[in-house]
Write a protein that holds these residues in place. Structure first.
Motif, PDB file in Angstrom:
ATOM      1  N   VAL A  68       0.849  -1.192   0.000  1.00  0.00           N
ATOM      2  CA  VAL A  68       0.000   0.000   0.000  1.00  0.00           C
ATOM      3  C   VAL A  68       0.884   1.241   0.000  1.00  0.00           C
ATOM      4  O   VAL A  68       1.668   1.466   0.936  1.00  0.00           O
ATOM      5  CB  VAL A  68      -0.933   0.019   1.224  1.00  0.00           C
ATOM      6  CG1 VAL A  68      -1.850   1.246   1.172  1.00  0.00           C
ATOM      7  CG2 VAL A  68      -1.762  -1.259   1.290  1.00  0.00           C
ATOM      8  N   LEU A  69       0.757   2.033  -1.080  1.00  0.00           N
ATOM      9  CA  LEU A  69       1.558   3.250  -1.256  1.00  0.00           C
ATOM     10  C   LEU A  69       0.638   4.430  -1.542  1.00  0.00           C
ATOM     11  O   LEU A  69      -0.470   4.254  -2.050  1.00  0.00           O
ATOM     12  CB  LEU A  69       2.533   3.080  -2.428  1.00  0.00           C
ATOM     13  CG  LEU A  69       3.516   1.910  -2.370  1.00  0.00           C
ATOM     14  CD1 LEU A  69       4.312   1.840  -3.667  1.00  0.00           C
ATOM     15  CD2 LEU A  69       4.452   2.053  -1.177  1.00  0.00           C
ATOM     16  N   PRO A  70       1.082   5.652  -1.245  1.00  0.00           N
ATOM     17  CA  PRO A  70       0.254   6.822  -1.560  1.00  0.00           C
ATOM     18  C   PRO A  70       0.185   7.067  -3.058  1.00  0.00           C
ATOM     19  O   PRO A  70       1.160   6.873  -3.788  1.00  0.00           O
ATOM     20  CB  PRO A  70       0.964   7.972  -0.840  1.00  0.00           C
ATOM     21  CG  PRO A  70       2.384   7.514  -0.710  1.00  0.00           C
ATOM     22  CD  PRO A  70       2.327   6.030  -0.540  1.00  0.00           C
ATOM     23  N   ALA A  71      -0.991   7.490  -3.508  1.00  0.00           N
ATOM     24  CA  ALA A  71      -1.161   7.877  -4.912  1.00  0.00           C
ATOM     25  C   ALA A  71      -0.594   9.285  -5.114  1.00  0.00           C
ATOM     26  O   ALA A  71      -0.185   9.946  -4.172  1.00  0.00           O
ATOM     27  CB  ALA A  71      -2.636   7.826  -5.287  1.00  0.00           C
ATOM     28  N   MET A  77       7.621   7.128  -5.570  1.00  0.00           N
ATOM     29  CA  MET A  77       6.600   6.143  -5.240  1.00  0.00           C
ATOM     30  C   MET A  77       6.180   5.346  -6.473  1.00  0.00           C
ATOM     31  O   MET A  77       5.914   4.145  -6.397  1.00  0.00           O
ATOM     32  CB  MET A  77       5.385   6.813  -4.598  1.00  0.00           C
ATOM     33  CG  MET A  77       5.626   7.296  -3.183  1.00  0.00           C
ATOM     34  SD  MET A  77       5.989   5.920  -2.057  1.00  0.00           S
ATOM     35  CE  MET A  77       6.307   6.829  -0.531  1.00  0.00           C
ATOM     36  N   GLN A  78       6.142   5.994  -7.630  1.00  0.00           N
ATOM     37  CA  GLN A  78       5.816   5.273  -8.853  1.00  0.00           C
ATOM     38  C   GLN A  78       6.914   4.270  -9.194  1.00  0.00           C
ATOM     39  O   GLN A  78       6.628   3.141  -9.613  1.00  0.00           O
ATOM     40  CB  GLN A  78       5.610   6.234 -10.014  1.00  0.00           C
ATOM     41  CG  GLN A  78       5.168   5.546 -11.310  1.00  0.00           C
ATOM     42  CD  GLN A  78       3.891   4.746 -11.136  1.00  0.00           C
ATOM     43  OE1 GLN A  78       2.871   5.290 -10.719  1.00  0.00           O
ATOM     44  NE2 GLN A  78       3.925   3.446 -11.455  1.00  0.00           N
ATOM     45  N   ASP A  81       6.436   1.377  -6.906  1.00  0.00           N
ATOM     46  CA  ASP A  81       5.294   0.606  -7.408  1.00  0.00           C
ATOM     47  C   ASP A  81       5.739  -0.306  -8.554  1.00  0.00           C
ATOM     48  O   ASP A  81       5.442  -1.514  -8.571  1.00  0.00           O
ATOM     49  CB  ASP A  81       4.211   1.585  -7.875  1.00  0.00           C
ATOM     50  CG  ASP A  81       2.918   0.907  -8.330  1.00  0.00           C
ATOM     51  OD1 ASP A  81       2.968  -0.243  -8.813  1.00  0.00           O
ATOM     52  OD2 ASP A  81       1.864   1.534  -8.236  1.00  0.00           O
ATOM     53  N   CYS A 100      -0.008  -4.207  -5.750  1.00  0.00           N
ATOM     54  CA  CYS A 100       0.308  -2.880  -5.219  1.00  0.00           C
ATOM     55  C   CYS A 100      -0.945  -2.004  -5.315  1.00  0.00           C
ATOM     56  O   CYS A 100      -1.574  -1.912  -6.368  1.00  0.00           O
ATOM     57  CB  CYS A 100       1.464  -2.247  -5.990  1.00  0.00           C
ATOM     58  SG  CYS A 100       2.160  -0.798  -5.148  1.00  0.00           S
ATOM     59  N   HIS A 101      -1.286  -1.350  -4.218  1.00  0.00           N
ATOM     60  CA  HIS A 101      -2.465  -0.492  -4.145  1.00  0.00           C
ATOM     61  C   HIS A 101      -2.015   0.947  -3.905  1.00  0.00           C
ATOM     62  O   HIS A 101      -1.219   1.211  -3.009  1.00  0.00           O
ATOM     63  CB  HIS A 101      -3.386  -0.922  -2.997  1.00  0.00           C
ATOM     64  CG  HIS A 101      -3.740  -2.376  -3.003  1.00  0.00           C
ATOM     65  ND1 HIS A 101      -4.893  -2.864  -3.577  1.00  0.00           N
ATOM     66  CD2 HIS A 101      -3.070  -3.457  -2.510  1.00  0.00           C
ATOM     67  CE1 HIS A 101      -4.928  -4.178  -3.426  1.00  0.00           C
ATOM     68  NE2 HIS A 101      -3.839  -4.565  -2.781  1.00  0.00           N
ATOM     69  N   ARG A 102      -2.548   1.874  -4.684  1.00  0.00           N
ATOM     70  CA  ARG A 102      -2.250   3.297  -4.503  1.00  0.00           C
ATOM     71  C   ARG A 102      -3.495   3.979  -3.939  1.00  0.00           C
ATOM     72  O   ARG A 102      -4.575   3.923  -4.548  1.00  0.00           O
ATOM     73  CB  ARG A 102      -1.842   3.935  -5.834  1.00  0.00           C
ATOM     74  CG  ARG A 102      -0.670   3.256  -6.523  1.00  0.00           C
ATOM     75  CD  ARG A 102       0.628   3.374  -5.727  1.00  0.00           C
ATOM     76  NE  ARG A 102       1.099   4.731  -5.636  1.00  0.00           N
ATOM     77  CZ  ARG A 102       1.838   5.340  -6.575  1.00  0.00           C
ATOM     78  NH1 ARG A 102       2.164   4.690  -7.676  1.00  0.00           N
ATOM     79  NH2 ARG A 102       2.241   6.590  -6.422  1.00  0.00           N
ATOM     80  N   GLU A 104      -5.279   7.392  -1.411  1.00  0.00           N
ATOM     81  CA  GLU A 104      -5.145   8.809  -1.075  1.00  0.00           C
ATOM     82  C   GLU A 104      -4.078   8.998  -0.007  1.00  0.00           C
ATOM     83  O   GLU A 104      -4.126   8.382   1.064  1.00  0.00           O
ATOM     84  CB  GLU A 104      -6.483   9.340  -0.557  1.00  0.00           C
ATOM     85  CG  GLU A 104      -6.444  10.800  -0.138  1.00  0.00           C
ATOM     86  CD  GLU A 104      -7.748  11.251   0.499  1.00  0.00           C
ATOM     87  OE1 GLU A 104      -7.777  12.361   1.074  1.00  0.00           O
ATOM     88  OE2 GLU A 104      -8.740  10.495   0.425  1.00  0.00           O
ATOM     89  N   GLY A 105      -3.092   9.828  -0.301  1.00  0.00           N
ATOM     90  CA  GLY A 105      -2.024  10.068   0.653  1.00  0.00           C
ATOM     91  C   GLY A 105      -2.440  11.026   1.747  1.00  0.00           C
ATOM     92  O   GLY A 105      -3.418  11.767   1.622  1.00  0.00           O
TER      93      GLY A 105
END
Length: 344
Positions: A68-71, A77-78, A81, A100-102, A104-105
């Motif tokens: 789980v990473l911030p969009a 971050m990309q 991902d 991998c899930h992006r 709301e940060g």
């Protein structure tokens, strides 16, 4: 605590007891009768050793991990991902998959809800954590259910995780402060901090700022921190904030960008004609920061290796389930300093 290679929720269901009872037994806490404890350990041994429907030919249940990473527009971050997706293709030998899930940060409620939702079916999660009690409670609840959580890039204090994979960010911030002071060459004046997160929601941003301030205080009294600004790891916001900084501090000596938004900062420095005069230090080698180093817009980049971090996070999760690792076990990633003359 004895390492258990199955989900505690599965043990509770098979043994016919509560999850809390299984958690007390596994963590060797009092309050459970000896006969019940023995029954739980027998159930664990049976689940770990007996092939069940859906297991592979090797007798192993397929595993699924979630990252789980911030969009947003954060290039680092990309890249992380992309690396997770690439490594996921290599996990078939361990009968494992990864998604991998992006999300709301900067929103702890969204992160906590996502973790609890994924935890219903996941065999392990790696997360860029927000330093918030709501997130900590979600991680600890997953631990009670036997779902391992690894913090990735951003750690989480006082949480029952199985590991942290990322830089020593206090040291990274001190490194940035030392470089800023050396590049200033004895000149006196203000430097500005640009943080990615609202109120320094990410622990890595908190620690980098503390380290940076410590280094200047201890070694470079000629430099003063003008202020800290926030760009939400967004390059457009970074562009706006940099223009505000330059308007407010015409004698600005340098900028330390703690998080993302580097593209916008660099664009503003070039547009205002101060690129190369204002010292600019940031994080993470990307296709953009490489060019900024070449052009002389950035002076130094403090890097963390996304391949190393993604691999180490998945290794933690595989090890929790006693699965063989696809490569030798990795330790903590190193702080890497790049200038235009030594880029990878």
């Amino acid at each position: 605590m004895r390492r258990v290679g199955v989900r505690l929720a599965d043990v509770a269901r098979e043994a016919g007891v509560s999850l809390a009872t299984v958690d007390r037994v596994v963590n060797e806490r009092p309050g459970v009768r000896r006969r019940t404890a023995d029954h739980i350990w027998d159930t664990i041994q049976r689940l770990e050793s007996t092939p069940l429907p859906g297991q592979s030919a090797a007798g192993r249940c397929p595993l699924h991990f979630d990252v789980v990473l911030p969009a947003g527009h954060n290039t680092f971050m990309q890249n992380l991902d992309d690396q997770v997706v690439a490594l996921g293709r290599e996990l078939s030998a361990q009968d494992a998959t990864v998604t991998c899930h992006r999300i709301e940060g900067f929103n702890p409620a969204v992160l906590a809800a996502t973790l609890l939702d994924l935890g219903e079916t996941s065999n392990g999660l790696a997360i860029a954590a927000l330093e918030n009690p709501v997130v900590r409670e979600a991680v600890n609840l997953l631990a009670e259910r036997g779902v391992p959580v690894v913090t990735l890039v951003c750690d989480l204090s006082n949480a029952r995780t199985v590991g942290y994979v990322g830089l020593d960010n206090r040291a990274a911030g001190r490194t940035a402060g030392y470089l800023m002071g050396r590049f200033a060459g004895g000149r006196a004046g203000p430097v500005a901090l640009i943080a990615g997160s609202i109120g320094l929601s990410y622990r890595d941003h908190q620690e980098r700022e503390l380290g940076f301030r410590d280094a200047l205080y201890e070694h470079f009294s000629n430099l003063t921190i003008a202020d800290r600004f926030e760009d939400l790891d967004d390059f457009q916001k970074g562009h706006e904030q940099t223009n505000i900084i330059l308007d407010r501090f015409p004698d600005l000596l340098g900028i330390y960008n703690i998080g993302g938004g580097t593209r916008g900062i660099a664009a503003a420095l070039k547009e205002r004609g101060v690129a190369g005069r204002v010292i600019f230090i940031g994080h993470d080698i990307t296709r953009f920061t490489r060019q900024f180093l070449i052009d002389g817009v950035m002076d130094a980049v403090i890097n963390q290796d996304v391949t190393h971090e993604a691999t180490a996070a998945l290794q933690h999760l595989l090890a929790f389930h006693n699965r063989p690792l696809p490569s030798p076990r990795l330790g903590a990633p190193r702080i890497e300093i790049f200038v235009r003359e030594n880029m990878p």
